[in-house]
Design a protein around this motif. Structure first.
Motif, PDB file in Angstrom:
ATOM      1  N   ALA A  93       3.781 -11.463  -9.665  1.00 38.18           N
ATOM      2  CA  ALA A  93       4.082 -10.615 -10.817  1.00 38.18           C
ATOM      3  C   ALA A  93       4.274 -11.460 -12.076  1.00 38.18           C
ATOM      4  N   ALA A  94       4.790 -12.670 -11.905  1.00 33.15           N
ATOM      5  CA  ALA A  94       5.008 -13.558 -13.050  1.00 33.15           C
ATOM      6  C   ALA A  94       3.690 -13.919 -13.722  1.00 33.15           C
TER       7      ALA A  94
ATOM      8  N   PHE B   2      -0.261  -0.669  -3.330  1.00 29.63           N
ATOM      9  CA  PHE B   2      -0.356  -2.048  -3.820  1.00 29.63           C
ATOM     10  C   PHE B   2       0.708  -2.322  -4.877  1.00 29.63           C
ATOM     11  N   LEU B   3       0.835  -1.416  -5.842  1.00 30.54           N
ATOM     12  CA  LEU B   3       1.804  -1.604  -6.917  1.00 30.54           C
ATOM     13  C   LEU B   3       3.231  -1.548  -6.381  1.00 30.54           C
ATOM     14  N   ALA B   4       3.463  -0.687  -5.379  1.00 30.54           N
ATOM     15  CA  ALA B   4       4.802  -0.585  -4.796  1.00 30.54           C
ATOM     16  C   ALA B   4       5.207  -1.892  -4.119  1.00 30.54           C
ATOM     17  N   LEU B   5       4.286  -2.505  -3.371  1.00 28.92           N
ATOM     18  CA  LEU B   5       4.596  -3.774  -2.721  1.00 28.92           C
ATOM     19  C   LEU B   5       4.747  -4.901  -3.737  1.00 28.92           C
ATOM     20  N   LEU B   6       3.959  -4.844  -4.811  1.00 31.52           N
ATOM     21  CA  LEU B   6       4.094  -5.838  -5.880  1.00 31.52           C
ATOM     22  C   LEU B   6       5.510  -5.776  -6.464  1.00 31.52           C
ATOM     23  N   VAL B   7       5.992  -4.556  -6.717  1.00 34.97           N
ATOM     24  CA  VAL B   7       7.342  -4.380  -7.257  1.00 34.97           C
ATOM     25  C   VAL B   7       8.381  -4.832  -6.239  1.00 34.97           C
ATOM     26  N   ALA B   8       8.159  -4.492  -4.953  1.00 35.12           N
ATOM     27  CA  ALA B   8       9.108  -4.885  -3.902  1.00 35.12           C
ATOM     28  C   ALA B   8       9.212  -6.396  -3.792  1.00 35.12           C
TER      29      ALA B   8
ATOM     30  N   LEU C 131      -1.907  -6.669   0.337  1.00 36.20           N
ATOM     31  CA  LEU C 131      -2.132  -7.761  -0.614  1.00 36.20           C
ATOM     32  C   LEU C 131      -1.149  -7.711  -1.774  1.00 36.20           C
ATOM     33  N   GLY C 132      -0.600  -6.530  -2.047  1.00 33.41           N
ATOM     34  CA  GLY C 132       0.364  -6.410  -3.137  1.00 33.41           C
ATOM     35  C   GLY C 132       1.567  -7.308  -2.960  1.00 33.41           C
ATOM     36  N   ALA C 133       1.915  -7.618  -1.697  1.00 33.20           N
ATOM     37  CA  ALA C 133       3.076  -8.471  -1.429  1.00 33.20           C
ATOM     38  C   ALA C 133       2.840  -9.922  -1.818  1.00 33.20           C
TER      39      ALA C 133
ATOM     40  N   ILE D 270      -7.678 -14.590  -6.655  1.00 32.39           N
ATOM     41  CA  ILE D 270      -7.533 -13.368  -5.860  1.00 32.39           C
ATOM     42  C   ILE D 270      -6.480 -12.461  -6.489  1.00 32.39           C
ATOM     43  N   GLN D 271      -5.324 -13.045  -6.835  1.00 33.84           N
ATOM     44  CA  GLN D 271      -4.225 -12.256  -7.401  1.00 33.84           C
ATOM     45  C   GLN D 271      -4.608 -11.614  -8.730  1.00 33.84           C
ATOM     46  N   ILE D 272      -5.133 -12.429  -9.636  1.00 37.63           N
ATOM     47  CA  ILE D 272      -5.488 -11.924 -10.962  1.00 37.63           C
ATOM     48  C   ILE D 272      -6.644 -10.938 -10.860  1.00 37.63           C
ATOM     49  N   GLY D 273      -7.653 -11.285 -10.065  1.00 32.30           N
ATOM     50  CA  GLY D 273      -8.819 -10.413  -9.917  1.00 32.30           C
ATOM     51  C   GLY D 273      -8.445  -9.053  -9.356  1.00 32.30           C
ATOM     52  N   THR D 274      -7.562  -9.045  -8.358  1.00 33.62           N
ATOM     53  CA  THR D 274      -7.144  -7.779  -7.755  1.00 33.62           C
ATOM     54  C   THR D 274      -6.372  -6.923  -8.754  1.00 33.62           C
ATOM     55  N   PHE D 275      -5.465  -7.546  -9.495  1.00 33.26           N
ATOM     56  CA  PHE D 275      -4.704  -6.785 -10.489  1.00 33.26           C
ATOM     57  C   PHE D 275      -5.627  -6.208 -11.565  1.00 33.26           C
TER      58      PHE D 275
END
Length: 341
Positions: A91-92, A263-269, A85-87, A217-222
């Protein structure tokens, strides 16, 4: 939960994984039937999988040979889904909220911890049980309880009752939370923050936010993952308060689970352009499938009978603590001006 894959062969996992798959299939069929009858999926397959799984556990005899596969499905499928899900997380959208949101999460977690502990002690719960309820309610449910227990030397019975109530109340929260959107006038962003702050487990955030919007989903997960990261400092402080001789400090992976880092690694990727939109979409689809499977397995693992045997004081403490957390989270949303943003 399955703690070590070496303890189980592929053959031992198959029956439980198959049952979880069957429950997931029933949930998908039920969702399609709901769409056909009402024109929309008011209860998503994610939630239906939990309900059907819990009903199966309550009404049918579950053979012991199913346990390894069910535990495997509940743990590893959901962890992989969270990483994938991180992908898809924007991030914006997260950066736009910045440090005020992270600071607010820390403040609300602190308030919930103190209030929950005070409620538990006020209701006559022992110090260990009050701490288990407070940490489970304020941070991440079962994971927080499991990490806290060895530090404060909690009894197995206290841990079992705390976890049982967390599991059932967590499921009820997932079902009820979407109804707060019209009642409180929450935006997709505001609801994502609210869900991330009040739902106990990371995968349950997916189930609670899926009926609302992808942004939720995005905000809640973060928000939930930031909240989970609070477990490390809390356990460290409890360990210092309890003294080295009073308990074994939990391993680092219990305080910062591997799937949060993934999750954070895929978010950064994704933010760096290493994962394109097409690949992110495929990852998101796979994450949805794995999440439904894990929800089915989680439902199959909820023992409603055990919950009914827990004392009324524990029940009251958990329910009141959740009420405080919901109120504090809504105040946080209003202060951050996210209700109608």
């Amino acid at each position: 939960m399955v703690k070590n894959l070496k303890n189980f062969g592929i053959a031992s996992l198959f029956p439980g994984v198959l049952l979880s798959g069957l429950v997931s299939g029933l949930a998908l069929v039920a969702e399609r039937l709901e769409v056909w009858l009402t024109g929309g999926a008011r209860v998503e397959a994610l939630v239906l999988a939990i309900l059907i799984g819990a009903l199966c556990r309550l009404t049918l005899h579950r053979a012991a040979l199913l346990d390894p596969g069910i535990a495997f499905s509940a743990k590893y499928f959901l962890e992989i889904a969270i990483v994938l899900l991180g992908a898809s997380v924007s991030a914006a959208a997260v950066t736009e909220m910045g440090l005020p949101l992270i600071a607010a999460i820390a403040v609300v977690v602190g308030i919930a911890l103190v209030a929950s502990y005070a409620i538990g002690r006020g209701l006559g719960l022992s110090r260990p049980v009050a701490l288990l309820v407070a940490c489970g309610n304020s941070i991440c449910g079962n994971s927080a309880i499991a990490a806290t227990a060895p530090v404060i030397r909690a009894d197995a019975e206290d841990v079992a009752s705390s976890i049982a109530f967390t599991a059932v109340l967590g499921m009820l929260t997932v079902l009820a939370l979407p109804f707060l959107v019209p009642l409180l006038g929450l935006s997709a962003t505001g609801y994502g923050v609210m869900a991330g702050m009040t739902v106990y487990a990371v995968p349950q955030v997916l189930a609670a936010t899926a009926p609302v919007s992808a942004l939720s989903i995005q905000i809640g997960t973060f928000v939930k993952l930031v909240r989970v990261l609070m477990l490390g400092p809390v356990i460290f402080l409890l360990s210092l308060a309890s003294g080295r001789s009073k308990g074994k400090r939990p391993a680092l992976h219990l305080m910062v689970p591997w799937f949060i880092l993934g999750f954070l690694a895929l978010l950064v990727a994704r933010s760096a352009g290493l994962v394109d939109a097409a690949l992110a979409a495929r990852m998101n689809g796979l994450a949805t499938v794995l999440t439904i499977l894990s929800m089915a397995a989680l439902g199959l693992g909820i023992d409603l009978r055990r919950v009914m045997r827990a004392g009324p004081r524990v029940t009251a403490a958990v329910v009141l603590s959740l009420g405080v957390l919901i109120a504090a989270s809504y105040a946080m949303v209003l202060l951050l001006d996210l209700a109608t943003a």
